[in-house]
Write an enzyme that holds these catalytic residues in place. Structure first.
Site, PDB file in Angstrom:
ATOM      1  CG  HIS A  75      11.523 -15.716 -11.595  1.00 31.74           C
ATOM      2  ND1 HIS A  75      10.663 -15.168 -12.698  1.00 31.74           N
ATOM      3  CD2 HIS A  75      11.007 -16.758 -11.122  1.00 31.74           C
ATOM      4  CE1 HIS A  75       9.940 -15.946 -12.845  1.00 31.74           C
ATOM      5  NE2 HIS A  75       9.763 -16.769 -11.979  1.00 31.74           N
ATOM      6  CB  THR A  76      18.705 -15.921 -10.749  1.00 29.64           C
ATOM      7  OG1 THR A  76      18.549 -17.180 -11.003  1.00 29.64           O
ATOM      8  CG2 THR A  76      18.512 -15.643  -9.477  1.00 29.64           C
ATOM      9  CB  ALA A  86       4.659 -29.475 -16.207  1.00 24.11           C
ATOM     10  CB  SER A 134      11.583 -25.710 -20.120  1.00 18.87           C
ATOM     11  OG  SER A 134      12.016 -24.914 -19.414  1.00 18.87           O
ATOM     12  CB  SER A 135       6.659 -28.254 -22.930  1.00 21.87           C
ATOM     13  OG  SER A 135       5.767 -27.226 -22.563  1.00 21.87           O
ATOM     14  CG  ASP A 167      13.606 -22.342 -19.494  1.00 25.07           C
ATOM     15  OD1 ASP A 167      14.017 -22.505 -18.431  1.00 25.07           O
ATOM     16  OD2 ASP A 167      12.238 -21.831 -19.664  1.00 25.07           O
TER      17      ASP A 167
HETATM   18  C1  GLA Z   1      10.996 -19.565 -17.019  1.00 19.47           C
HETATM   19  C2  GLA Z   1      11.692 -18.762 -18.151  1.00 19.47           C
HETATM   20  C3  GLA Z   1      13.215 -18.816 -17.510  1.00 19.47           C
HETATM   21  C4  GLA Z   1      13.544 -18.428 -16.171  1.00 19.47           C
HETATM   22  C5  GLA Z   1      12.591 -19.336 -15.313  1.00 19.47           C
HETATM   23  C6  GLA Z   1      12.479 -18.720 -13.861  1.00 19.47           C
HETATM   24  O1  GLA Z   1      11.110 -21.025 -17.086  1.00 19.47           O
HETATM   25  O2  GLA Z   1      11.861 -19.380 -19.279  1.00 19.47           O
HETATM   26  O3  GLA Z   1      14.201 -18.221 -18.379  1.00 19.47           O
HETATM   27  O4  GLA Z   1      13.270 -17.195 -16.216  1.00 19.47           O
HETATM   28  O5  GLA Z   1      10.938 -19.153 -15.701  1.00 19.47           O
HETATM   29  O6  GLA Z   1      13.546 -19.151 -13.237  1.00 19.47           O
END
Ligand code: GLA
Length: 389
Positions: free
Chosen positions: A38-39, A126, A129-130, A175
């Site tokens: 979340h950074t 999951a 990042s699908s 992602d």
């Molecule tokens: C999801 C978002 C990313 C990122 C993460 C948390 O995967 O798509 O951009 O913010 O959450 O780190």
């Protein structure tokens, strides 16, 4: 594996679309993130890598405006026209493709209709990042077929916009960056403000990345994600009144939070304090990795989990259960929830020769405690988006 999928897609493509031309096939991977959660949308750093699970798109351009899509694994079709390009309401998967097409349209690129088949072995929901994998595969494929010559970074940004505009998740850039820019056996230390990045070798002797999938798909994930983003922006706005030079939580110290945020709102303080600590923790964790002090990095992963759970409020009881289960296990170097949260996977760095034993203990225990099945994947770190045929 890639060749098998490419052949399967090419054969199906010719059957379904009765094409004489062989399709272009692009592979774009899912990702893991070692630390720095979340950074990205707070202008901080992240440490992701592309993995051996990926989305594949087989595609040929048409001479008209029509778009015909087949989701191979779901056995679902969807058709529309370039003239009617807009987000779809009742099914999600076409949006990742259409959102990518829309980015070309917004740049006034003369578009053509196309036929495409999508297939993916990135598990959905999951936290791997699908959706980014599909967006990146589509942008990359269209960039090739339309000869638009966008740079990789431009494609990353277009894929991110696809998620914002067609999936409604105001995600950061991690992602899509990891999917397109991934490098075999390296993690990417990415500065999400400047987009400067560095590949850091990640080849740990005798240690593997074990992903444990809670099989929890929380319906709150996207709405709560956008809420967290707003909570962070609120803290920045309060601090900016006194420090106009502050643009994001990247510029904020805990002293500033003590002074301008804590007295106003305890919850916003907890949210933003986690981010400030996490940006710092990643920097140190990255130094650990470069020094080869994997145990120190592992401890920081546990600390990240605790912050995500107790301060940032994006974990869930199933994720907490899995992390607590391995916390005092000497064969697990580090573990934490990964990605947006509210379900999905934990990432665990585990001594290779202990994985089997760990699974024998944790799978039945998890299933008993939650009533859910525990799936697992041993992830290897691979290259980013590529044309495979
Ligand atoms: C999801 C978002 C990313 C990122 C993460 C948390 O995967 O798509 O951009 O913010 O959450 O780190």
């Amino acid at each position: 594996m890639q060749n098998i999928i490419a052949t399967k897609l090419a054969v199906t493509f010719n059957e379904v679309f009765k094409n004489t031309k062989d399709p272009l096939i692009v592979r774009s991977p899912g990702r893991v993130n070692i630390i720095g959660e979340h950074t990205d949308y707070n202008d901080g750093f992240v440490l992701p890598a592309a993995i051996d699970k990926a989305a594949y798109i087989a595609i040929t351009l048409r001479d008209d405006d029509e778009i015909h899509l087949l989701a191979f694994d779901l056995n679902e079709t969807f058709s529309t026209s370039l003239k009617d390009l807009k987000p779809v309401e009742d099914i999600s998967w076409p949006n990742y493709i259409l959102g990518a097409v829309a980015q070309f349209a917004k740049k006034n690129i003369p578009l053509k209709g196309f036929n495409a088949i999508l297939s993916s072995d990135v598990p959905i929901g999951a936290g791997l990042s699908s959706s980014a994998a599909v967006e990146c595969a589509t942008v990359f494929a269209l960039n090739t077929l339309l000869h638009t010559n966008f740079s990789k970074i431009e494609m990353v940004q277009m894929a991110q916009k696809a998620e914002h505009e067609y999936a409604g998740v105001m995600c950061g850039i991690m992602d899509q960056f990891a999917s397109i820019m991934g490098k075999h056996n390296h993690v990417i230390k990415l500065d999400c403000r400047s987009l400067d990045y560095e590949y850091v070798p990640f080849k740990l002797d005798g240690i593997k990345i074990l992903l444990l999938n809670t099989n929890v798909k929380h319906s709150l994930a996207s709405s709560e994600y956008n809420t967290r983003r707003q909570e962070c922006e609120k803290a920045v706005a309060w601090i900016q009144v006194f420090h106009p030079e502050v643009n994001s939580l990247r510029d904020v110290s805990e002293v500033m939070l003590d002074e301008y945020v804590l007295p106003k709102d305890k919850l916003i303080d907890q949210r933003s304090r986690f981010i400030v600590q996490e940006i710092n923790r990643l920097q140190k964790g990255c130094e650990d990795l470069i020094k080869g002090d994997i145990n120190a990095l592992g401890k920081k992963m546990f600390a990240t989990h605790d912050g995500l759970s107790n301060m940032y409020g994006v974990s869930c009881k199933e994720l907490d259960y899995l992390v607590d289960f391995v916390r005092n296990n000497d064969t697990v170097i580090g573990a934490r929830m990964m990605g947006g949260g509210f379900g999905g996977c934990t990432i665990n760095l585990v001594k290779e020769d202990s994985i089997e034993q760990l699974l024998m203990q944790i799978q039945p225990a998890y299933e008993k405690a939650t009533g859910l099945q525990l799936d697992y994947y041993i992830a290897s770190i691979e290259d980013g988006t590529r044309i495979i045929k």
